[in-house]
Design a protein around this motif. Structure first.
Motif, PDB file in Angstrom:
ATOM      1  N   UNK A   1       0.646  -1.153   0.154  1.00  0.00           N
ATOM      2  CA  UNK A   1      -0.067   0.060  -0.045  1.00  0.00           C
ATOM      3  C   UNK A   1       0.821   1.238  -0.007  1.00  0.00           C
ATOM      4  N   UNK A   2       1.727   1.050   0.757  1.00  0.00           N
ATOM      5  CA  UNK A   2       2.835   2.210   0.800  1.00  0.00           C
ATOM      6  C   UNK A   2       3.477   2.536  -0.403  1.00  0.00           C
ATOM      7  N   UNK A   3       3.995   1.631  -0.882  1.00  0.00           N
ATOM      8  CA  UNK A   3       4.511   1.700  -2.556  1.00  0.00           C
ATOM      9  C   UNK A   3       3.562   2.179  -3.471  1.00  0.00           C
ATOM     10  N   UNK A   4       2.403   1.738  -3.379  1.00  0.00           N
ATOM     11  CA  UNK A   4       1.249   2.136  -4.218  1.00  0.00           C
ATOM     12  C   UNK A   4       1.021   3.724  -4.145  1.00  0.00           C
ATOM     13  N   UNK A   5       1.100   4.033  -2.939  1.00  0.00           N
ATOM     14  CA  UNK A   5       0.552   5.399  -2.599  1.00  0.00           C
ATOM     15  C   UNK A   5       1.687   6.334  -3.144  1.00  0.00           C
ATOM     16  N   UNK A   6       3.232   5.984  -2.895  1.00  0.00           N
ATOM     17  CA  UNK A   6       4.211   6.641  -3.272  1.00  0.00           C
ATOM     18  C   UNK A   6       4.163   6.732  -4.981  1.00  0.00           C
ATOM     19  N   UNK A   7       3.751   5.761  -5.666  1.00  0.00           N
ATOM     20  CA  UNK A   7       3.770   5.822  -7.133  1.00  0.00           C
ATOM     21  C   UNK A   7       2.884   6.554  -7.429  1.00  0.00           C
ATOM     22  N   UNK A   8       1.545   6.908  -6.754  1.00  0.00           N
ATOM     23  CA  UNK A   8       0.619   7.976  -7.089  1.00  0.00           C
ATOM     24  C   UNK A   8       1.272   9.135  -6.966  1.00  0.00           C
ATOM     25  N   UNK A   9       1.843   9.457  -5.894  1.00  0.00           N
ATOM     26  CA  UNK A   9       2.429  10.837  -5.756  1.00  0.00           C
ATOM     27  C   UNK A   9       3.459  10.866  -6.956  1.00  0.00           C
ATOM     28  N   UNK A  10       4.134  10.159  -7.299  1.00  0.00           N
ATOM     29  CA  UNK A  10       5.251  10.484  -8.533  1.00  0.00           C
ATOM     30  C   UNK A  10       4.591  10.671  -9.742  1.00  0.00           C
ATOM     31  N   UNK A  11       3.750   9.820 -10.112  1.00  0.00           N
ATOM     32  CA  UNK A  11       2.800  10.049 -11.320  1.00  0.00           C
ATOM     33  C   UNK A  11       2.225  11.370 -11.528  1.00  0.00           C
ATOM     34  N   UNK A  12       1.364  11.594 -10.165  1.00  0.00           N
ATOM     35  CA  UNK A  12       0.637  12.888 -10.512  1.00  0.00           C
ATOM     36  C   UNK A  12       1.508  13.898 -10.394  1.00  0.00           C
TER      37      UNK A  12
END
Lengths: 199, 199
Positions: A58-69
């Motif tokens: 979940x944590x990695x997923x959220x960071x991935x969202x952060x980076x893409x956006x």
DNA sequence: TACTCTACTTACTCGCGCGTAAGTTTACGG
DNA sequence: CCGTAAACTTACGCGCGAGTAAGTAGAGTA
């Protein structure tokens, strides 16, 4: 029977983007902790282990969202600037694009700005993304006022002003001036360059 | 034996404030969801059921924090203004007090501004608190520029600018101008009134 | 001295949600 | 057409944390 032909097997790269789309949607509505991996998976139209297989925890997923956006925002705001533009125009264009981005990508903006500031381990990540585009702003401001020794506080103030205006536009879509983010951007630019119109 | 004389029975009103102090501390570091009632109780030096007995559920406790800190902020910022002050001075004083408040009550500010924006059921609560003091700002601005038909967007921009500057001061305590929030407040006031100092 | 109300504790229940083990189906390269 | 790798599923374990039941102790009052 009950075979839905619209639900096909899709290549990894496509699924990953769908998952990120779903994650941004869910995180933006609920915040990091209140969002569940089950709901994200369901929103993406896929089962939960696929999310773990492709994007990790979940944590990695959220960071991935952060980076893409974050990348999308930086791209949208600063790609339109060219070096031969007068800096006042660069300023106005950047503010325009920022407001447009927020209006057109509310979920991404919410994830970047509202959902995990101040909560480790995301606070640092977000602060860094924000610093990077405040750095761009600093450059533009320094060109407008070459005599000012340090425009950094001005850049922070300006960034906050734009963010707050963006939130205002999103909160009251019908009330804001002429319903036109570009007009709002022009007004703010004028305010920054000339101050409040007194007398 | 093993009777610790420092741990006394205290009247409810005192304990409630201690619990709120602890809650603000813990919520500010971890955010609403990551904070646990056990840790808040421990920080307050009391057992968990006491928290439930006095302040209710976790959600109610968080809202209580929001209200107390919001009231403190509003009080601190606008109590210093008197009607016979020129509005430009009101503006500067309000910004000064705001920055001072954030520097001196970082935990409260973090709870108000970073930890639950965008997460229901707190988003509405926070938005309302914020709107209330943006309302005050609107009044001040309207006095400075009586010809401008709607100063609301300006008030939002200004609020965002001040918030962002406050975060900057907290993030880089040593770098900010003269280490003096009042000087920063004066610079921002000048920027708003006169715009960027060009040529 | 007994009565009672308030301050306070220990020791639970119970559900939710992260993360995974183990197995199943479809595409596609040879 | 067959094997194998990639896409995908169901069905769990298990810990953590919100909230509570049931009781103890001290402080004011009659």
């Amino acid at each position: 029977m009950s075979v839905d032909p619209t639900v096909k097997r899709l290549p990894r790269a496509v699924r990953e983007q769908q998952m990120l789309d779903a994650a941004v949607r869910v995180f933006s509505r609920l915040g990091y902790h209140a969002a569940s991996m089950d709901e994200i998976a369901e929103t993406a139209g896929i089962s939960k282990p696929m999310v773990y297989a492709y994007l990790g925890t979940k944590e990695e997923l959220f960071i991935a969202c952060l980076h893409r956006e974050g990348a999308r925002l930086t791209e949208a705001v600063f790609a339109v600037l060219s070096d031969d533009m007068p800096p006042e125009q660069q300023l106005r264009r950047a503010i325009e694009e920022f407001l447009q981005f927020v209006v057109n990508h509310r979920d991404g903006w919410s994830v970047l700005h509202r959902q995990a500031r101040g909560q480790e381990p995301f606070a640092g990540e977000i602060a860094e993304i924000r610093r990077s585009w405040i750095g761009h702003l600093t450059t533009v401001l320094a060109r407008i006022t070459p005599d000012v020794p340090d425009v950094t506080p001005g850049a922070y103030a300006l960034a906050g002003a734009v963010e707050s205006l963006a939130d205002w536009i999103v909160e009251f879509p019908d009330r804001h001036v002429g319903r036109d983010p570009d007009l709002t951007a022009a007004r703010l630019t004028d305010l920054i360059l000339n101050g409040l119109p007194r007398q």
